[in-house]
Design a protein around this motif. Sequence first.
Motif, PDB file in Angstrom:
ATOM      1  N   LEU A 133     -48.464 -81.664 -45.162  1.00  0.00           N
ATOM      2  CA  LEU A 133     -48.878 -82.607 -46.193  1.00  0.00           C
ATOM      3  C   LEU A 133     -49.987 -81.956 -47.002  1.00  0.00           C
ATOM      4  O   LEU A 133     -50.988 -81.529 -46.445  1.00  0.00           O
ATOM      5  CB  LEU A 133     -49.388 -83.890 -45.544  1.00  0.00           C
ATOM      6  N   SER A 134     -49.787 -81.866 -48.329  1.00  0.00           N
ATOM      7  CA  SER A 134     -50.788 -81.179 -49.149  1.00  0.00           C
ATOM      8  C   SER A 134     -51.018 -81.942 -50.451  1.00  0.00           C
ATOM      9  O   SER A 134     -50.062 -82.131 -51.217  1.00  0.00           O
ATOM     10  CB  SER A 134     -50.305 -79.755 -49.456  1.00  0.00           C
ATOM     11  N   PRO A 135     -52.233 -82.401 -50.732  1.00  0.00           N
ATOM     12  CA  PRO A 135     -53.409 -82.282 -49.886  1.00  0.00           C
ATOM     13  C   PRO A 135     -53.256 -83.149 -48.639  1.00  0.00           C
ATOM     14  O   PRO A 135     -52.322 -83.933 -48.524  1.00  0.00           O
ATOM     15  CB  PRO A 135     -54.547 -82.790 -50.776  1.00  0.00           C
ATOM     16  N   GLY A 136     -54.195 -82.984 -47.741  1.00  0.00           N
ATOM     17  CA  GLY A 136     -54.177 -83.726 -46.487  1.00  0.00           C
ATOM     18  C   GLY A 136     -54.703 -85.139 -46.661  1.00  0.00           C
ATOM     19  O   GLY A 136     -55.006 -85.572 -47.770  1.00  0.00           O
ATOM     20  N   ALA A 137     -54.797 -85.851 -45.588  1.00  0.00           N
ATOM     21  CA  ALA A 137     -55.331 -87.213 -45.427  1.00  0.00           C
ATOM     22  C   ALA A 137     -54.226 -88.223 -45.179  1.00  0.00           C
ATOM     23  O   ALA A 137     -54.488 -89.268 -44.603  1.00  0.00           O
ATOM     24  CB  ALA A 137     -56.216 -87.662 -46.575  1.00  0.00           C
ATOM     25  N   PHE A 138     -52.979 -87.930 -45.583  1.00  0.00           N
ATOM     26  CA  PHE A 138     -51.893 -88.875 -45.357  1.00  0.00           C
ATOM     27  C   PHE A 138     -51.548 -89.001 -43.877  1.00  0.00           C
ATOM     28  O   PHE A 138     -50.893 -89.959 -43.465  1.00  0.00           O
ATOM     29  CB  PHE A 138     -50.653 -88.468 -46.162  1.00  0.00           C
ATOM     30  N   GLU A 139     -52.032 -88.094 -43.039  1.00  0.00           N
ATOM     31  CA  GLU A 139     -51.780 -88.241 -41.607  1.00  0.00           C
ATOM     32  C   GLU A 139     -52.367 -89.556 -41.084  1.00  0.00           C
ATOM     33  O   GLU A 139     -51.903 -90.104 -40.087  1.00  0.00           O
ATOM     34  CB  GLU A 139     -52.307 -87.037 -40.808  1.00  0.00           C
ATOM     35  N   GLN A 140     -53.366 -90.104 -41.793  1.00  0.00           N
ATOM     36  CA  GLN A 140     -53.950 -91.383 -41.379  1.00  0.00           C
ATOM     37  C   GLN A 140     -52.930 -92.519 -41.483  1.00  0.00           C
ATOM     38  O   GLN A 140     -52.953 -93.451 -40.687  1.00  0.00           O
ATOM     39  CB  GLN A 140     -55.205 -91.702 -42.195  1.00  0.00           C
ATOM     40  N   PHE A 141     -52.016 -92.434 -42.427  1.00  0.00           N
ATOM     41  CA  PHE A 141     -50.947 -93.420 -42.537  1.00  0.00           C
ATOM     42  C   PHE A 141     -50.156 -93.489 -41.229  1.00  0.00           C
ATOM     43  O   PHE A 141     -49.869 -94.575 -40.720  1.00  0.00           O
ATOM     44  CB  PHE A 141     -50.016 -93.052 -43.700  1.00  0.00           C
ATOM     45  N   PHE A 142     -49.817 -92.336 -40.675  1.00  0.00           N
ATOM     46  CA  PHE A 142     -49.068 -92.306 -39.417  1.00  0.00           C
ATOM     47  C   PHE A 142     -49.924 -92.827 -38.258  1.00  0.00           C
ATOM     48  O   PHE A 142     -49.426 -93.539 -37.388  1.00  0.00           O
ATOM     49  CB  PHE A 142     -48.567 -90.897 -39.121  1.00  0.00           C
ATOM     50  N   LEU A 143     -51.205 -92.478 -38.258  1.00  0.00           N
ATOM     51  CA  LEU A 143     -52.088 -92.974 -37.198  1.00  0.00           C
ATOM     52  C   LEU A 143     -52.249 -94.491 -37.275  1.00  0.00           C
ATOM     53  O   LEU A 143     -52.341 -95.165 -36.249  1.00  0.00           O
ATOM     54  CB  LEU A 143     -53.437 -92.260 -37.255  1.00  0.00           C
ATOM     55  N   ASP A 144     -52.238 -95.040 -38.492  1.00  0.00           N
ATOM     56  CA  ASP A 144     -52.259 -96.502 -38.651  1.00  0.00           C
ATOM     57  C   ASP A 144     -50.982 -97.118 -38.095  1.00  0.00           C
ATOM     58  O   ASP A 144     -51.012 -98.200 -37.499  1.00  0.00           O
ATOM     59  CB  ASP A 144     -52.436 -96.888 -40.118  1.00  0.00           C
ATOM     60  N   ARG A 145     -49.858 -96.431 -38.252  1.00  0.00           N
ATOM     61  CA  ARG A 145     -48.595 -96.924 -37.685  1.00  0.00           C
ATOM     62  C   ARG A 145     -48.623 -96.840 -36.159  1.00  0.00           C
ATOM     63  O   ARG A 145     -48.026 -97.684 -35.490  1.00  0.00           O
ATOM     64  CB  ARG A 145     -47.416 -96.146 -38.263  1.00  0.00           C
TER      65      ARG A 145
END
Length: 183
Positions: A133-145
Amino acid sequence: MPIRFAASVALLLLSFAPATRAQSAADGPLPVIAADAPSHSYDAGTLRVLVPSSATEGRFAVVELTEQPPYRTPAHVHPEMDESFYVLEGTLALELDGRSHRLPAGSFVHIPRGTVHAQGSADDRPVRLLTTLSPGAFEQFFLDRVALAKSVQRSDPGFQARLLEIVRRYPRWLAPPPAPADK
């Protein structure tokens, strides 16, 4: 064999990553041991954050996703993020700008921001992906799921409404496809 290859790919990708402030003293690559990244269950399968965006000053993130059949994402775009998939195991079904693709293990696809796409397992077996994922930070969407999956299942009433609440937190990174142009 695929796990060793996946680890090699992850290390190769990370060795080209720019040094972060924490790394600048060492001035070297960012090795990641897969066993050090815990696996989390969520509504579509499992997730491991191999490289959080906090380790790259937000430049990118790398996650490993295992999507269980029959899960498929709805068509969507990432307005301000590029996404790439390397298929580690299984076969990825990918709808990309209206065209269908079946990508077996060893396949790679780069999806530039703004490209309409949807994906999931192409058959009755899980598909495991190395996702950048570039740029980063969207990994938080998955962690919220992941957090959502601890309190409600996909089949429960109210799940969809709660998932949409999460989706709405990330308009820079996740949006429905644009409406077709008027003719």
